[in-house]
Scaffold this active site. Sequence first.
Site: not given
Length: 332
Positions: A112, A197, A200
């Site tokens: 991130k 993955k 969201k």
Amino acid sequence: MTRIFSGVKPTGHLTLGNYLGAVRRWAEVDQYRADALFSIVDLHALTVEHDPARVRRLSRQAATLLLAAGLDPARCTVFVQSHVDAHTRLSYLLECTATDGELRRMIQYKEKSVRAKAAGQSVRASLLTYPALMAADILAYRTDEVPVGDDQTQHVELTRDLAERFNLRYGPTFTVPRAVNPPVAARVMDLQDPGSKMGKSHESGAGIVYLLDETDVVRKKVMRAVTDSGREVEYDPVEKPGVANLLEILAACGGGNPTELAGVYDSYGSLKRDTAEAVVELLRPVRARHAQLAADPGQVDQVLKEGAERARGMARPVVDAAYEAIGLLPAG
């Protein structure tokens, strides 16, 4: 009774990956076998650039979906993390227990922070320290088990290390938890990028099945899933990650085995069709129940209020004990 804690971060709409990797097990297994707490961990959504209104909206939606998926407030505790101040009280003590090196080794911090810099954004200090908050989420309740997808196992291992270190230095205070991974589809991958993955907050939703997607949208996304070279339907996550992902999703929906299911199909098309229908039927009751709950937001608010009250009662004595153990004067 075994106590378990897990949470969902309101950084995006909940996905099939969230459901198969965690939420369904919470509803079908965990709330019946344990003293279970499930939290919308909204404070974790603040570690990156965010829209405040969107965080509030997604927090409510996540809570509604957890209830729609089958969490029963009579059996488990459902609450919002920021409604229980024990989490932030304990987080600082665990920051004082963790080391800089431990926090910087966290894979999610590395990933991130690179994305933030690439987007021209600053890297918030909370992105580095949030594993301490995650540890506080778990340790405040003397949790025994943490049901997580395999991408969060590293954070649970850090939580174990911090609990053991704190107990050794300051006296027995915390239960040392363990991560529990579901046996199938612990990590559902993006249908368009099976090396990533199904997250969201992914920029493109083309490979992500959201729990509130319309039926036709679900079918289209699955039918357009990336497959692999060759024509053989084989379960090989390394050489055929696209097909393996579809097989894992199908297996998770129906309770089968990916390797055995591979032998049933002689074409990618038939595998996609069956997988699409399995996903549609799996999500149908969740979407229907969500619509009912969304029409009565006061019911969800009451569940969250009562859940926070129960959570405060569980966490406060643990955190008070940690404050005393580490050397802080008790409040007058």
